[in-house]
Design an enzyme around this catalytic site. Structure first.
Site, PDB file in Angstrom:
ATOM      1  N   THR A  13       0.816  -1.156  -0.056  1.00  0.00           N
ATOM      2  CA  THR A  13      -0.214  -0.273   0.054  1.00  0.00           C
ATOM      3  C   THR A  13       0.606   1.239  -0.012  1.00  0.00           C
ATOM      4  O   THR A  13       0.598   2.081  -0.925  1.00  0.00           O
ATOM      5  CB  THR A  13      -0.886  -0.063   1.240  1.00  0.00           C
ATOM      6  N   VAL A  14       1.865   1.319   0.952  1.00  0.00           N
ATOM      7  CA  VAL A  14       2.857   2.553   1.187  1.00  0.00           C
ATOM      8  C   VAL A  14       3.541   2.580  -0.120  1.00  0.00           C
ATOM      9  O   VAL A  14       3.810   3.581  -0.645  1.00  0.00           O
ATOM     10  CB  VAL A  14       3.414   2.632   2.363  1.00  0.00           C
ATOM     11  N   LYS A 103       8.015   1.982  11.681  1.00  0.00           N
ATOM     12  CA  LYS A 103       8.342   2.435  13.049  1.00  0.00           C
ATOM     13  C   LYS A 103       9.114   1.393  13.985  1.00  0.00           C
ATOM     14  O   LYS A 103       9.901   1.759  14.865  1.00  0.00           O
ATOM     15  CB  LYS A 103       7.214   2.959  13.764  1.00  0.00           C
ATOM     16  N   VAL A 130       5.416   7.807  11.944  1.00  0.00           N
ATOM     17  CA  VAL A 130       4.989   8.124  13.063  1.00  0.00           C
ATOM     18  C   VAL A 130       3.707   9.367  12.659  1.00  0.00           C
ATOM     19  O   VAL A 130       3.967  10.332  11.986  1.00  0.00           O
ATOM     20  CB  VAL A 130       5.838   9.271  14.005  1.00  0.00           C
ATOM     21  N   ASP A 199       2.268  -0.710  19.005  1.00  0.00           N
ATOM     22  CA  ASP A 199       2.426   0.287  17.892  1.00  0.00           C
ATOM     23  C   ASP A 199       2.440   1.746  18.329  1.00  0.00           C
ATOM     24  O   ASP A 199       3.460   2.290  17.786  1.00  0.00           O
ATOM     25  CB  ASP A 199       1.206   0.308  16.901  1.00  0.00           C
ATOM     26  N   LYS A 203       5.885   4.437  18.303  1.00  0.00           N
ATOM     27  CA  LYS A 203       6.039   5.786  17.537  1.00  0.00           C
ATOM     28  C   LYS A 203       6.531   6.783  18.823  1.00  0.00           C
ATOM     29  O   LYS A 203       6.997   7.692  18.687  1.00  0.00           O
ATOM     30  CB  LYS A 203       4.509   5.993  17.318  1.00  0.00           C
ATOM     31  N   GLY A 300      -2.818   5.130   5.750  1.00  0.00           N
ATOM     32  CA  GLY A 300      -3.620   5.090   4.421  1.00  0.00           C
ATOM     33  C   GLY A 300      -2.465   5.161   3.359  1.00  0.00           C
ATOM     34  O   GLY A 300      -1.261   5.934   3.963  1.00  0.00           O
TER      35      GLY A 300
HETATM   36  N1  HSE Z   1      -1.772   0.083  12.893  1.00  0.00           N
HETATM   37  C1  HSE Z   1      -1.486   1.446  12.670  1.00  0.00           C
HETATM   38  C2  HSE Z   1      -2.610   2.210  13.378  1.00  0.00           C
HETATM   39  C3  HSE Z   1      -0.863   1.869  11.555  1.00  0.00           C
HETATM   40  O1  HSE Z   1      -3.748   1.725  13.557  1.00  0.00           O
HETATM   41  O2  HSE Z   1      -2.372   3.637  13.662  1.00  0.00           O
HETATM   42  C4  HSE Z   1      -0.298   3.159  11.299  1.00  0.00           C
HETATM   43  O3  HSE Z   1       0.903   2.859  11.973  1.00  0.00           O
END
Ligand code: HSE
Length: 436
Positions: A13-14, A103, A130, A199, A203, A300
């Site tokens: 995606t990215v 990250k 982040v 996650d 960050k 996204g």
């Molecule tokens: N899994 C992460 C979130 C995606 O829900 O924010 C982006 O790092």
């Protein structure tokens, strides 16, 4: 016009989002740079049906890009840590600049990667790691470089924020909303990283290092997720004037740096309490700028690609100035002596939900324990059990306290949980007093 060659490792995606953005905005980007960017080499296991990369050289092995003299800037967009680390270290040793959205890679191995980059006089940029599209790294590194940062607090996991927002909006239980988030493609198939705060911890470790000029300290981030939050807690918090948000908080105190990810009660009138759905936000306080909040999409393809391509542009702008490079964490000297505070040393106000039997004197005993530990009560709710289902064996008592050290609160909680009339493990949620 001088041409700079970009290699993209990973066309998910990215990766594909970044390829498309580089292509679609090529003209505007070269107007900004006075140079042109060309994607010279892409590595992906398999092109998907909708992916059109024209005549760009294609490999299945990302290591080929790390060795390709025709790649000036390597975009690491494959994710994971082991192979990504090997790839990035190889590319650095071959003199390539790196842009990554990873990250976990930066939080876990950033110290080693940045050292190697500095020795090899290349740049590593990681804005997309982040808060996706919010340029919070550049804000801290450049826009707020004149400030001493006092604290920052962020909603930096969109999935967790979506789940809490839905639980709040429709009084739905955690497990049900999580399932929906998975169906909508927000949460990962293994949702642990999102809902248990890992996650967000990745960050926060990065944000804190760049805000306070320390090395990365992922192993010292206190991490608590949202899986224990109930619709009941959300309703009580609402009654007391709060929203429950999952926050990453880092603050500089006289004793060291707080580094913690956990659910927190935030007063409803605060801007950050009103950030709902999958959106991200970072609120911070600098001594000169005061409080300032940044809001946007945290994930996204296009928002993340926006951050990736901005890093590519940033690197190209600085390519001629390598002898005077800005360090990857933006401080020339790291504060090596600074202590990261264990969670027991933080000071916070607390929300406590205690399940008690309907017995004479139970509230008196709880308040006595709090009093003996020097904990002052700010507010209290006890519902008539006959008005809330009639269960006299498990009545929720809600107590909001004033600020106290976590170690003292832990002791009081242990004593309260030991009372005969207390039926369950107590729920404790910290209060985040965030001035915006
Ligand atoms: N899994 C992460 C979130 C995606 O829900 O924010 C982006 O790092």
């Amino acid at each position: 016009m001088q041409q700079i060659n970009v290699g993209i490792c990973g066309l998910g995606t990215v990766g594909y989002g970044s390829f498309c953005l580089l292509k679609n905005n090529a003209q505007e980007i070269s107007r900004r740079l006075g140079k042109s960017l060309r994607v010279s080499h892409i590595a992906t296991r398999k092109l998907r049906e909708h992916q059109d990369i024209g005549d760009v050289k294609l490999s299945t092995d990302p290591m080929q890009l790390a060795a390709d003299p025709d790649v000036d800037i390597l975009l690491e967009l494959i994710g994971g840590t082991d192979f990504a680390r090997e790839l990035v270290m190889k590319a650095i040793s071959n003199g390539k600049h790196i842009v990554t959205a990873n990250k976990a890679l930066i939080a876990e191995y950033g110290n080693e990667i940045f050292r190697a980059a500095s020795e090899n006089k290349v740049m590593v940029a990681y804005e997309a790691a982040v808060a996706g599209g919010i340029p919070i790294i550049k804000i801290l590194r450049e826009g707020l470089a004149a400030n001493q940062i006092a604290w920052l607090a962020g909603i930096i996991n969109g999935t967790g924020n979506y789940i809490l927002s839905e639980m709040q909006a429709a009084s739905r239980p955690f497990a049900e909303v999580l399932k929906e988030a998975q169906q909508l493609g927000y949460a990962e198939a293994d949702p642990t990283f999102d809902v248990e705060g890992i996650d967000a911890a990745h960050k926060l470790a990065i944000l804190s290092a760049i805000a306070f000029g320390t090395a990365l300290h992922l192993d010292k981030v206190y991490t608590e997720g949202i899986s224990e939050i109930t619709p009941e807690d959300i309703a009580f918090a609402n009654e007391l004037g709060y929203r429950i948000k999952h926050l990453g908080i880092s603050a500089k105190t006289a004793h060291g740096i707080e580094l913690r990810v956990h659910p927190a009660l935030v007063a409803k009138q605060r801007l950050i309490a009103r950030v709902d759905g999958v959106m991200n936000a970072v609120l911070l306080h600098g001594d000169a700028v005061g409080s300032s909040m940044y809001y946007g999409a945290g994930a996204g393809d296009a928002p993340t690609a926006s951050a990736v391509v901005a890093d590519v542009i940033d690197i190209v702008r600085r390519m001629g100035m390598l002898e005077e490079q800005v360090p990857a964490l933006a401080f020339q000297t790291e504060d090596a002596d600074i202590r990261i505070l264990p969670i027991e040393e933080i000071i916070s106000a607390y929300y406590l939900r205690i399940s008690v039997r309907d017995k004479v004197g139970v509230i008196a005993k709880i308040t006595e324990i709090l009093g003996e530990n020097g904990i002052s009560i700010d507010a209290m709710i006890q519902k008539d059990p006959d008005m809330t289902g009639g269960n006299h064996e498990q009545i929720p008592v809600i107590i909001m306290t004033h600020e106290i050290q976590e170690a003292v609160m832990n002791k009081a909680i242990e004593q309260i949980e030991a009372l005969d009339a207390v039926t369950d493990k107590l729920t404790r949620i910290r209060v985040a007093d965030l001035q915006d």
